[in-house]
Design a protein around this motif. Structure first.
Motif, mmCIF file in Angstrom:
data_model
loop_
_atom_site.group_PDB
_atom_site.id
_atom_site.type_symbol
_atom_site.label_atom_id
_atom_site.label_comp_id
_atom_site.label_asym_id
_atom_site.label_seq_id
_atom_site.Cartn_x
_atom_site.Cartn_y
_atom_site.Cartn_z
ATOM 1 N N MET B 1 0.833 -1.191 0.000
ATOM 2 C CA MET B 1 0.000 0.000 0.000
ATOM 3 C C MET B 1 0.867 1.239 0.000
ATOM 4 O O MET B 1 2.013 1.209 0.427
ATOM 5 N N TRP B 2 0.288 2.297 -0.427
ATOM 6 C CA TRP B 2 1.134 3.458 -0.687
ATOM 7 C C TRP B 2 1.725 4.054 0.568
ATOM 8 O O TRP B 2 2.751 4.696 0.535
ATOM 9 N N TRP B 3 1.047 3.868 1.704
ATOM 10 C CA TRP B 3 1.540 4.566 2.884
ATOM 11 C C TRP B 3 2.684 3.827 3.568
ATOM 12 O O TRP B 3 3.197 4.278 4.564
ATOM 13 N N VAL B 4 3.031 2.693 3.029
ATOM 14 C CA VAL B 4 4.212 2.032 3.562
ATOM 15 C C VAL B 4 5.403 2.912 3.220
ATOM 16 O O VAL B 4 5.551 3.354 2.081
ATOM 17 N N SER B 5 6.214 3.193 4.186
ATOM 18 C CA SER B 5 7.244 4.205 3.983
ATOM 19 C C SER B 5 8.256 3.766 2.925
ATOM 20 O O SER B 5 8.470 2.590 2.698
ATOM 21 N N HIS B 6 8.861 4.718 2.318
ATOM 22 C CA HIS B 6 9.753 4.430 1.204
ATOM 23 C C HIS B 6 11.198 4.415 1.666
ATOM 24 O O HIS B 6 11.588 5.186 2.537
ATOM 25 N N ALA B 7 11.941 3.554 1.066
ATOM 26 C CA ALA B 7 13.324 3.368 1.481
ATOM 27 C C ALA B 7 14.098 4.681 1.392
ATOM 28 O O ALA B 7 14.936 4.979 2.231
ATOM 29 N N GLU B 8 13.780 5.472 0.409
ATOM 30 C CA GLU B 8 14.541 6.705 0.199
ATOM 31 C C GLU B 8 14.379 7.682 1.367
ATOM 32 O O GLU B 8 15.179 8.582 1.543
ATOM 33 N N ASP B 9 13.338 7.459 2.162
ATOM 34 C CA ASP B 9 13.103 8.397 3.245
ATOM 35 C C ASP B 9 13.628 7.890 4.580
ATOM 36 O O ASP B 9 13.436 8.522 5.605
ATOM 37 N N LEU B 10 14.275 6.750 4.542
ATOM 38 C CA LEU B 10 14.689 6.150 5.802
ATOM 39 C C LEU B 10 15.768 6.963 6.495
ATOM 40 O O LEU B 10 15.865 6.979 7.711
ATOM 41 N N ASP B 11 16.570 7.618 5.687
ATOM 42 C CA ASP B 11 17.666 8.369 6.302
ATOM 43 C C ASP B 11 17.301 9.835 6.517
ATOM 44 O O ASP B 11 18.127 10.721 6.433
ATOM 45 N N ARG B 12 16.029 10.049 6.785
ATOM 46 C CA ARG B 12 15.606 11.430 7.003
ATOM 47 C C ARG B 12 16.206 11.964 8.297
ATOM 48 O O ARG B 12 16.278 11.253 9.291
ATOM 49 N N PRO B 13 16.570 13.204 8.267
ATOM 50 C CA PRO B 13 17.078 13.823 9.495
ATOM 51 C C PRO B 13 15.939 14.015 10.489
ATOM 52 O O PRO B 13 14.786 13.877 10.137
ATOM 53 N N ASP B 79 -11.170 2.362 11.316
ATOM 54 C CA ASP B 79 -10.380 1.623 10.324
ATOM 55 C C ASP B 79 -8.943 1.331 10.726
ATOM 56 O O ASP B 79 -8.203 0.721 9.964
ATOM 57 N N ILE B 80 -8.542 1.766 11.891
ATOM 58 C CA ILE B 80 -7.130 1.616 12.262
ATOM 59 C C ILE B 80 -6.711 0.151 12.296
ATOM 60 O O ILE B 80 -5.568 -0.184 11.969
ATOM 61 N N ALA B 81 -7.628 -0.727 12.646
ATOM 62 C CA ALA B 81 -7.271 -2.147 12.744
ATOM 63 C C ALA B 81 -6.844 -2.707 11.392
ATOM 64 O O ALA B 81 -6.047 -3.639 11.320
ATOM 65 N N SER B 82 -7.365 -2.131 10.329
ATOM 66 C CA SER B 82 -7.020 -2.664 9.016
ATOM 67 C C SER B 82 -5.909 -1.857 8.346
ATOM 68 O O SER B 82 -5.536 -2.142 7.216
ATOM 69 N N PHE B 83 -5.391 -0.861 9.061
ATOM 70 C CA PHE B 83 -4.293 -0.082 8.487
ATOM 71 C C PHE B 83 -3.018 -0.915 8.454
ATOM 72 O O PHE B 83 -2.720 -1.633 9.402
ATOM 73 N N GLU B 84 -2.299 -0.801 7.358
ATOM 74 C CA GLU B 84 -1.018 -1.504 7.262
ATOM 75 C C GLU B 84 0.083 -0.494 6.986
ATOM 76 O O GLU B 84 -0.021 0.283 6.058
ATOM 77 N N GLY B 85 1.114 -0.527 7.780
ATOM 78 C CA GLY B 85 2.228 0.383 7.562
ATOM 79 C C GLY B 85 2.811 0.845 8.884
ATOM 80 O O GLY B 85 2.353 0.446 9.956
ATOM 81 N N ASP B 86 3.828 1.704 8.787
ATOM 82 C CA ASP B 86 4.466 2.196 10.006
ATOM 83 C C ASP B 86 3.900 3.571 10.366
ATOM 84 O O ASP B 86 2.946 4.043 9.751
ATOM 85 N N ILE B 87 4.522 4.197 11.342
ATOM 86 C CA ILE B 87 3.982 5.453 11.851
ATOM 87 C C ILE B 87 4.052 6.565 10.789
ATOM 88 O O ILE B 87 3.171 7.423 10.716
ATOM 89 N N GLU B 88 5.070 6.529 9.951
ATOM 90 C CA GLU B 88 5.156 7.541 8.891
ATOM 91 C C GLU B 88 3.994 7.362 7.916
ATOM 92 O O GLU B 88 3.378 8.334 7.475
ATOM 93 N N GLY B 89 3.729 6.113 7.573
ATOM 94 C CA GLY B 89 2.587 5.836 6.708
ATOM 95 C C GLY B 89 1.284 6.242 7.377
ATOM 96 O O GLY B 89 0.365 6.746 6.721
ATOM 97 N N PHE B 90 1.241 6.037 8.680
ATOM 98 C CA PHE B 90 0.029 6.384 9.428
ATOM 99 C C PHE B 90 -0.224 7.888 9.404
ATOM 100 O O PHE B 90 -1.357 8.340 9.264
ATOM 101 N N ARG B 91 0.855 8.656 9.494
ATOM 102 C CA ARG B 91 0.698 10.118 9.405
ATOM 103 C C ARG B 91 0.080 10.496 8.059
ATOM 104 O O ARG B 91 -0.804 11.347 7.979
#
Lengths: 196, 205
Positions: B1-13, B79-91
């Protein structure tokens, strides 16, 4: 526009929260994101209430589903029991009818070959203890119909044996050994009429 | 799903001051627990997310922001129970829900005779002289948001999503339905415009 020294990279870094670029601009961005403390207990309680309700609504649904599934399993078990009983009666008594007409040593259909595992089941007639005895049901139904409270005594173990036997016998075309009559004969009158 | 965080953003400050009062790992954990029905964890998420959402929605729906976010949270709670992703995706997910609610509100209000015309409450806030020229060191959150709200709406929205809600460009792009490149350009333009506003110059086009 041209006098702005803000390049794309600096802009991106500022947006990520780095203190870079023009101090005034950085101060505006920092101020915009400061003091982020939740201060609305009413809103929070409303959200939590909705959350609680949603969690509750999810659980009973799962429970209801499992009850439904076990009911279904029990029903399938019962059906198999009854049809098995007909087959037992048919071979045991040579009743007239589609099953009874077949010669026992002729080409055998699954319906007939299925019958001799049931007679070899415990001496107790199917009527007396339907659960423990003749159940030609596949393993899938076994856990669901086997009621949890039921003690695992020897009768139960005996009932399991025939299942293994069934697999062997349905696989090979063995000539049927004439089944023990005592049990099934007794059972027939009780079991046959309802299904006909 | 789209809100799964992207690898390119992992090294965000790290986030700006005020963003990220709770550590991301804790919030990830809270998110997992909340999805399994943990009420305390859900509260933690609410307290982390709601203030940001409220500021964001104010740039869209002005004084209706509180109603909008309340509705958004009913949706989120359901719908939170069916949300998939991390906190960044959740935002990102919660921002998308809030945005849709805000747009619904605006559409509804458009159909009615316009009484409370100002869509954006910041736009009727004190004139620039009162805000920008006061000492920057004591620049209030309110004034800062008021200044941002003087930008073209798409630029203001994107800057608030990045700076206040704390989303990366890719996630913002998904929230507002644009390409990441367009989002970066709009944010860049917005910041340059802000610089000019701060210097009391004619903002660039």
């Amino acid at each position: 526009m041209n006098d702005s020294r803000l390049d794309a990279e600096t802009a991106e870094r500022m947006l990520r929260g780095e203190a870079t670029g023009s101090p005034e601009l950085a101060a505006v961005l920092a101020a915009a994101a400061s003091g982020l403390a939740a201060d609305d207990p009413k809103g929070e309680e409303a959200a939590v209430a909705a959350f609680r309700e949603a969690s509750r609504a999810r659980q009973p649904r799962a429970r209801r589903l499992s009850v439904l599934l076990s009911l279904k399993g029990a029903l399938i078990g019962l059906l198999l029991l009854l049809t098995g009983g007909v087959a037992v009666a048919a071979t045991a008594q040579h009743l007239p009818g589609p099953l009874g007409h077949r010669h026992p040593d002729g080409d055998r259909t699954p319906a007939i070959s299925r019958t001799y595992e049931t007679p070899s089941a415990p001496r107790a007639s199917p009527l007396a203890s339907p659960r423990a005895s003749s159940r030609p049901s596949p393993g899938r139904n076994a856990p669901k119909t086997a009621h949890p409270g039921k003690p695992h005594h020897t009768k139960h173990k005996k009932a399991k044996k025939p299942k293994k036997a069934k697999k062997n016998k349905t696989g090979h075309a063995t000539i049927p050994v004439s089944p023990p009559r005592a049990g099934p004969v007794k059972a027939a009158p009780g079991l046959v009429p309802p299904t006909r | 799903m789209w809100w799964v965080s992207h690898a390119e953003d992992l090294d965000r400050p790290p986030r700006p001051a005020g963003v990220g009062t709770a550590r991301p790992e804790d919030l990830d954990e809270a998110l997992r627990s909340a999805r399994n029905g943990d009420e305390v964890a859900f509260r933690l998420l609410y307290r982390e997310i709601q203030p940001r959402l409220l500021r964001y929605v104010r740039t869209l729906a002005g004084d209706e922001a509180e109603d909008v976010t309340s509705e958004a949270w009913l949706h989120i709670a359901k719908d939170i129970a069916s949300f998939e992703g991390d906190i960044e995706g959740f935002r990102g997910w919660t921002a998308t829900i809030a945005r849709h609610r805000a747009l619904d509100h605006l559409r509804y209000r458009k159909r009615r005779p316009v009484e409370n015309a100002p869509v954006n409450e910041f736009r009727e806030l004190p004139a620039p002289d009162d805000t920008e020229k006061t000492a920057l060191e004591s620049l209030s959150t309110h004034a800062a948001l008021a200044l941002i709200a003087r930008l073209p709406p798409d630029q203001a929205e994107i800057i608030v999503l990045r700076v206040v809600v704390g989303l990366d460009a890719t996630t913002v792009a998904k929230v507002v339905g644009k390409r990441a490149g367009a989002v970066r350009t709009a944010a860049h333009r917005g910041l340059r415009r802000l610089e000019h506003l701060l210097k009391d110059q004619e903002p660039p086009q």
